[in-house]
Structure formats: structure tokens, C-alpha cells
Scaffold this motif. Structure first.
Motif, PDB file in Angstrom:
ATOM      1  N   PRO A  48       0.830  -1.203   0.000  1.00 49.17           N
ATOM      2  CA  PRO A  48       0.000   0.000   0.000  1.00 49.17           C
ATOM      3  C   PRO A  48       0.868   1.258   0.000  1.00 49.17           C
ATOM      4  O   PRO A  48       1.874   1.328   0.692  1.00 49.17           O
ATOM      5  CB  PRO A  48      -0.771  -0.084   1.320  1.00 49.17           C
ATOM      6  CG  PRO A  48       0.135  -0.855   2.222  1.00 49.17           C
ATOM      7  CD  PRO A  48       0.907  -1.811   1.333  1.00 49.17           C
ATOM      8  N   ALA A  49       0.496   2.192  -0.802  1.00 54.06           N
ATOM      9  CA  ALA A  49       1.123   3.524  -0.857  1.00 54.06           C
ATOM     10  C   ALA A  49       0.224   4.395  -1.721  1.00 54.06           C
ATOM     11  O   ALA A  49       0.465   4.562  -2.907  1.00 54.06           O
ATOM     12  CB  ALA A  49       2.530   3.449  -1.426  1.00 54.06           C
ATOM     13  N   PRO A  50      -0.835   4.952  -1.147  1.00 53.18           N
ATOM     14  CA  PRO A  50      -1.764   5.766  -1.934  1.00 53.18           C
ATOM     15  C   PRO A  50      -1.104   7.028  -2.471  1.00 53.18           C
ATOM     16  O   PRO A  50      -0.054   7.446  -1.998  1.00 53.18           O
ATOM     17  CB  PRO A  50      -2.874   6.111  -0.935  1.00 53.18           C
ATOM     18  CG  PRO A  50      -2.266   5.924   0.407  1.00 53.18           C
ATOM     19  CD  PRO A  50      -1.178   4.898   0.261  1.00 53.18           C
ATOM     20  N   ASP A  53       1.281   9.599  -0.637  1.00 58.38           N
ATOM     21  CA  ASP A  53       2.053   8.939   0.412  1.00 58.38           C
ATOM     22  C   ASP A  53       3.540   9.177   0.132  1.00 58.38           C
ATOM     23  O   ASP A  53       4.005   8.935  -0.977  1.00 58.38           O
ATOM     24  CB  ASP A  53       1.737   7.445   0.392  1.00 58.38           C
ATOM     25  CG  ASP A  53       2.373   6.674   1.533  1.00 58.38           C
ATOM     26  OD1 ASP A  53       3.560   6.901   1.817  1.00 58.38           O
ATOM     27  OD2 ASP A  53       1.679   5.830   2.129  1.00 58.38           O
ATOM     28  N   PRO A  54       4.307   9.638   1.110  1.00 53.27           N
ATOM     29  CA  PRO A  54       5.732   9.897   0.894  1.00 53.27           C
ATOM     30  C   PRO A  54       6.512   8.677   0.409  1.00 53.27           C
ATOM     31  O   PRO A  54       7.500   8.814  -0.303  1.00 53.27           O
ATOM     32  CB  PRO A  54       6.239  10.351   2.268  1.00 53.27           C
ATOM     33  CG  PRO A  54       5.041  10.694   3.063  1.00 53.27           C
ATOM     34  CD  PRO A  54       3.872   9.977   2.464  1.00 53.27           C
ATOM     35  N   ARG A  55       6.056   7.478   0.762  1.00 61.49           N
ATOM     36  CA  ARG A  55       6.752   6.272   0.283  1.00 61.49           C
ATOM     37  C   ARG A  55       6.670   6.154  -1.227  1.00 61.49           C
ATOM     38  O   ARG A  55       7.631   5.732  -1.872  1.00 61.49           O
ATOM     39  CB  ARG A  55       6.153   5.015   0.932  1.00 61.49           C
ATOM     40  CG  ARG A  55       6.440   4.917   2.415  1.00 61.49           C
ATOM     41  CD  ARG A  55       5.721   3.755   3.022  1.00 61.49           C
ATOM     42  NE  ARG A  55       4.278   4.005   2.942  1.00 61.49           N
ATOM     43  CZ  ARG A  55       3.350   3.145   3.325  1.00 61.49           C
ATOM     44  NH1 ARG A  55       3.681   1.975   3.798  1.00 61.49           N
ATOM     45  NH2 ARG A  55       2.079   3.457   3.236  1.00 61.49           N
ATOM     46  N   ARG A  56       5.537   6.524  -1.794  1.00 63.80           N
ATOM     47  CA  ARG A  56       5.392   6.441  -3.247  1.00 63.80           C
ATOM     48  C   ARG A  56       6.343   7.440  -3.917  1.00 63.80           C
ATOM     49  O   ARG A  56       6.988   7.122  -4.903  1.00 63.80           O
ATOM     50  CB  ARG A  56       3.952   6.708  -3.668  1.00 63.80           C
ATOM     51  CG  ARG A  56       3.838   6.699  -5.196  1.00 63.80           C
ATOM     52  CD  ARG A  56       2.508   6.359  -5.710  1.00 63.80           C
ATOM     53  NE  ARG A  56       2.252   4.967  -5.407  1.00 63.80           N
ATOM     54  CZ  ARG A  56       1.059   4.403  -5.492  1.00 63.80           C
ATOM     55  NH1 ARG A  56       0.025   5.091  -5.865  1.00 63.80           N
ATOM     56  NH2 ARG A  56       0.891   3.147  -5.195  1.00 63.80           N
ATOM     57  N   ARG A  57       6.426   8.643  -3.389  1.00 61.89           N
ATOM     58  CA  ARG A  57       7.344   9.646  -3.946  1.00 61.89           C
ATOM     59  C   ARG A  57       8.796   9.181  -3.835  1.00 61.89           C
ATOM     60  O   ARG A  57       9.581   9.357  -4.757  1.00 61.89           O
ATOM     61  CB  ARG A  57       7.182  10.989  -3.242  1.00 61.89           C
ATOM     62  CG  ARG A  57       5.910  11.702  -3.616  1.00 61.89           C
ATOM     63  CD  ARG A  57       5.874  13.076  -2.938  1.00 61.89           C
ATOM     64  NE  ARG A  57       4.698  13.790  -3.306  1.00 61.89           N
ATOM     65  CZ  ARG A  57       4.624  14.628  -4.329  1.00 61.89           C
ATOM     66  NH1 ARG A  57       5.662  14.843  -5.081  1.00 61.89           N
ATOM     67  NH2 ARG A  57       3.495  15.251  -4.599  1.00 61.89           N
ATOM     68  N   ARG A  58       9.150   8.596  -2.689  1.00 56.08           N
ATOM     69  CA  ARG A  58      10.538   8.144  -2.492  1.00 56.08           C
ATOM     70  C   ARG A  58      10.897   7.015  -3.448  1.00 56.08           C
ATOM     71  O   ARG A  58      11.973   7.017  -4.044  1.00 56.08           O
ATOM     72  CB  ARG A  58      10.760   7.700  -1.048  1.00 56.08           C
ATOM     73  CG  ARG A  58      10.930   8.863  -0.088  1.00 56.08           C
ATOM     74  CD  ARG A  58      11.537   8.436   1.244  1.00 56.08           C
ATOM     75  NE  ARG A  58      10.836   7.341   1.889  1.00 56.08           N
ATOM     76  CZ  ARG A  58       9.856   7.466   2.775  1.00 56.08           C
ATOM     77  NH1 ARG A  58       9.419   8.661   3.126  1.00 56.08           N
ATOM     78  NH2 ARG A  58       9.297   6.403   3.318  1.00 56.08           N
ATOM     79  N   ILE A  59      10.015   6.032  -3.594  1.00 59.83           N
ATOM     80  CA  ILE A  59      10.338   4.912  -4.481  1.00 59.83           C
ATOM     81  C   ILE A  59      10.370   5.374  -5.934  1.00 59.83           C
ATOM     82  O   ILE A  59      11.212   4.933  -6.712  1.00 59.83           O
ATOM     83  CB  ILE A  59       9.394   3.699  -4.267  1.00 59.83           C
ATOM     84  CG1 ILE A  59       9.952   2.446  -4.960  1.00 59.83           C
ATOM     85  CG2 ILE A  59       7.993   3.966  -4.793  1.00 59.83           C
ATOM     86  CD1 ILE A  59      11.204   1.901  -4.361  1.00 59.83           C
ATOM     87  N   THR A  60       9.480   6.293  -6.307  1.00 60.07           N
ATOM     88  CA  THR A  60       9.496   6.828  -7.667  1.00 60.07           C
ATOM     89  C   THR A  60      10.828   7.516  -7.946  1.00 60.07           C
ATOM     90  O   THR A  60      11.465   7.274  -8.979  1.00 60.07           O
ATOM     91  CB  THR A  60       8.323   7.813  -7.877  1.00 60.07           C
ATOM     92  OG1 THR A  60       7.100   7.088  -7.738  1.00 60.07           O
ATOM     93  CG2 THR A  60       8.369   8.458  -9.244  1.00 60.07           C
TER      94      THR A  60
END
Length: 181
Positions: A48-50, A53-60
């Protein structure tokens, strides 16, 4: 050419970003202009990373940095990057960090009417997410209208062929003109 350049192709869902991005790539290939293509939608697909979500930005950003490093090791300096909101100023830092502070950023936002976007999404979304895609598409169109930087070039897609749209986007990039020098 030592300076990195990125052509950001943004726009609401159903506007044709991916299709136009690949047609831009075909036009550049035909002119033997070295480049690479990244479909931004795939860069942060971790759940999950809507959205937001900062996790989505970091992985991108980490994925973009890793891919760009691989491309530059092989001599590439031009990137076509397609993603709905890639053109927004809030995303500029990611490209500067991933590609270098001297990167030349060209922003293009593809536009389409609600009716055109609905028609395209209805043909594309065969699963359970059509209603959500229609809602998000309309919301992102409003966000882009309100927040895109003034240097963003709008390219209308309603009633136009992909080849014609890509021709205009390539022209905006300036890559054919700079390659012939």
C-alpha cells in the motif's frame, strides 16, 4: 551534448500520454536522435502507498535515479517521461536530483475534453476501475489547470491523430533542431 534534457508529457487520464510518448519516440528514432523513454506510472507501483504517500514519492525518485544512472552510463542525455502530473513544479526537484541540477526541463501537458477523456477511458478500462478513473481524471485535469507552471505548453488532443500530436510535441522539445546542428 552533455546537458541532460527531459521532456515531461503530462495530462489527465485518457488524454493519450503513453501513446503520444511512444509516437514521439518513433519520430526521434526515425531522425536518429538518441533518447530513452520512461512511463512514470510504473515508477511507484508499490502497495500500500496511496497517491500523496511519501513512500510512493521516495520509491518513484529512487527508481528514476537508478534508471537514469543506467541510461547515462550508456551515453544517453535525453529522456521522455510520461506521467499525469509530472509537469507540476512540485515534481521539478525529483528530476533535478535524479538527472542533475543542470537538466533542461521541457513541459508539455496534453489536454482533452471531458467527453473525449470519457470515451478513451471507457475503451481502455475494461476492469473494475472505470468510475474511479473518470473521477480521478477530472480532478487531475483541474489540478493541472490550476497548478501547471507558466512555461508548460498545452497541446490539445481532441479530434487529432497521434502522429499530428507527436509532431507538435517533438517540435516543442527542440530535439530535432538541436540534433541537426
Amino acid at each position: 551534448m552533455d546537458q541532460a534534457e527531459v521532456l515531461l508529457i503530462g495530462g489527465r487520464a485518457g488524454v493519450g500520454k503513453t501513446t503520444v510518448g511512444w509516437e514521439v519516440s518513433a519520430r526521434l528514432r526515425d531522425a536518429t536522435v538518441a533518447h530513452c523513454v520512461i512511463e512514470g506510472d510504473f515508477m511507484g507501483q508499490a502497495h500500500p502507498a496511496p497517491d500523496g504517500d511519501p513512500r510512493r514519492r521516495r520509491i518513484t525518485e529512487r527508481n528514476l535515479t537508478a534508471l537514469w544512472s543506467n541510461y547515462t552510463d550508456l551515453g544517453y542525455r535525453r529522456l521522455i517521461y510520461t506521467h499525469t502530473v509530472s509537469v507540476l513544479a512540485e515534481n521539478e526537484g525529483m528530476f533535478l536530483r535524479a538527472m542533475g541540477a543542470n537538466v533542461r526541463i521541457v513541459r508539455v501537458v496534453l489536454t482533452a475534453s471531458d467527453a473525449t477523456a470519457c470515451e478513451r477511458l471507457t475503451g481502455r478500462e475494461l476492469g473494475s476501475e472505470l468510475e474511479q478513473e473518470l473521477e480521478v481524471s477530472a480532478r487531475k485535469a483541474r489540478v493541472l489547470d490550476e497548478q501547471m507552471p507558466p512555461d508548460t505548453v498545452r497541446v490539445a488532443t481532441d479530434g487529432r491523430s497521434v502522429v499530428d500530436i507527436a509532431r507538435e510535441v517533438v517540435s516543442v522539445s527542440g530535439w530535432l533542431a538541436s540534433a541537426s546542428r
